[in-house]
Design a protein around this motif. Sequence first.
Motif, PDB file in Angstrom:
ATOM      1  N   ASN A 115       0.900  -1.219   0.074  1.00 54.20           N
ATOM      2  CA  ASN A 115       0.016   0.041   0.077  1.00 54.20           C
ATOM      3  C   ASN A 115       0.979   1.272   0.141  1.00 54.20           C
ATOM      4  O   ASN A 115       1.025   1.845   1.011  1.00 54.20           O
ATOM      5  CB  ASN A 115      -0.997   0.036   1.506  1.00 54.20           C
ATOM      6  CG  ASN A 115      -1.728  -1.277   1.238  1.00 54.20           C
ATOM      7  OD1 ASN A 115      -1.963  -1.901   0.316  1.00 54.20           O
ATOM      8  ND2 ASN A 115      -1.984  -1.709   2.619  1.00 54.20           N
ATOM      9  N   ASP A 117       0.519   4.394  -0.975  1.00 55.01           N
ATOM     10  CA  ASP A 117       0.100   5.742  -0.751  1.00 55.01           C
ATOM     11  C   ASP A 117       0.128   6.139   0.847  1.00 55.01           C
ATOM     12  O   ASP A 117       0.737   6.915   1.319  1.00 55.01           O
ATOM     13  CB  ASP A 117      -1.384   6.148  -1.306  1.00 55.01           C
ATOM     14  CG  ASP A 117      -1.201   6.060  -2.830  1.00 55.01           C
ATOM     15  OD1 ASP A 117      -0.188   6.693  -3.397  1.00 55.01           O
ATOM     16  OD2 ASP A 117      -2.216   6.003  -3.302  1.00 55.01           O
ATOM     17  N   ARG A 120       3.490   6.009   2.313  1.00 55.75           N
ATOM     18  CA  ARG A 120       4.313   7.308   2.189  1.00 55.75           C
ATOM     19  C   ARG A 120       3.623   8.443   3.054  1.00 55.75           C
ATOM     20  O   ARG A 120       4.453   9.241   3.688  1.00 55.75           O
ATOM     21  CB  ARG A 120       4.164   8.031   0.536  1.00 55.75           C
ATOM     22  CG  ARG A 120       5.177   7.445  -0.272  1.00 55.75           C
ATOM     23  CD  ARG A 120       5.083   7.962  -1.619  1.00 55.75           C
ATOM     24  NE  ARG A 120       4.204   7.734  -2.536  1.00 55.75           N
ATOM     25  CZ  ARG A 120       3.859   6.718  -3.158  1.00 55.75           C
ATOM     26  NH1 ARG A 120       4.737   5.825  -3.421  1.00 55.75           N
ATOM     27  NH2 ARG A 120       2.553   6.404  -3.752  1.00 55.75           N
ATOM     28  N   GLU A 121       2.254   8.412   3.397  1.00 54.78           N
ATOM     29  CA  GLU A 121       1.683   9.348   4.267  1.00 54.78           C
ATOM     30  C   GLU A 121       2.179   9.061   5.616  1.00 54.78           C
ATOM     31  O   GLU A 121       2.310  10.190   6.219  1.00 54.78           O
ATOM     32  CB  GLU A 121       0.106   9.174   4.222  1.00 54.78           C
ATOM     33  CG  GLU A 121      -0.579   9.977   4.997  1.00 54.78           C
ATOM     34  CD  GLU A 121      -2.050   9.650   5.171  1.00 54.78           C
ATOM     35  OE1 GLU A 121      -2.742  10.085   6.078  1.00 54.78           O
ATOM     36  OE2 GLU A 121      -2.479   9.207   4.168  1.00 54.78           O
ATOM     37  N   THR A 155       9.686   3.436  -4.151  1.00 55.59           N
ATOM     38  CA  THR A 155       8.801   4.684  -4.809  1.00 55.59           C
ATOM     39  C   THR A 155       9.139   6.094  -4.211  1.00 55.59           C
ATOM     40  O   THR A 155       8.355   6.891  -4.770  1.00 55.59           O
ATOM     41  CB  THR A 155       7.506   4.341  -4.095  1.00 55.59           C
ATOM     42  OG1 THR A 155       7.057   4.406  -2.838  1.00 55.59           O
ATOM     43  CG2 THR A 155       6.933   2.880  -4.859  1.00 55.59           C
ATOM     44  N   ASP A 156      10.146   6.183  -3.288  1.00 57.19           N
ATOM     45  CA  ASP A 156      10.333   7.655  -2.865  1.00 57.19           C
ATOM     46  C   ASP A 156      11.440   8.134  -3.783  1.00 57.19           C
ATOM     47  O   ASP A 156      12.496   8.052  -3.882  1.00 57.19           O
ATOM     48  CB  ASP A 156      11.123   7.467  -1.465  1.00 57.19           C
ATOM     49  CG  ASP A 156      11.147   8.828  -0.818  1.00 57.19           C
ATOM     50  OD1 ASP A 156      11.286   9.779  -1.482  1.00 57.19           O
ATOM     51  OD2 ASP A 156      11.218   9.115   0.264  1.00 57.19           O
TER      52      ASP A 156
END
Length: 160
Positions: A115, A117, A120-121, A155-156
């Motif tokens: 997951n 998203d 990252r949050e 993904t960063d």
Amino acid sequence: MPSTASAPDPTMTRIVEAVQLGQTGAAAEARQLLTALWDEIGPGDDALHRCTLAHHLADLQDTLDAELRWDERALAAVSELTDDRTQRHLPSLEVRVFLPSLYLNLADCHRRLGNPDPAREYLARARAHLAQLPDDPYGEMIRAAVCEFVADDPTDHRRR
């Protein structure tokens, strides 16, 4: 975590004993003891007890979904926690130092669940609270874990 409070907290003592048992390799037994204690104290009990229990129970789970549920319970409990309560356990302890670790745990769990998203949050929330950490070995450990998480996150794009 040693307590300098005037009277020992029997629930925190039981939590620490179970966590130490888990660290010796008896994870299933530690999980059983902590789960029984969670059932014993109930949802309305002391927020410090609930946050600490849930935080450590998350690390002892067999599935990522179960780990995530316990991490979410720890975060929910910390929202009810006050500095007054934490300082009755340990005079120098402040609620704000809990947040980077709790957010990082949720970020890591979401990353491992695929997951990106929410991962990252929660990582952004952990990073936003890093300045609240003390300059001690605990603070250094959490800061290093956040840096490691970013380095391991393909993904960063900020790290490139």
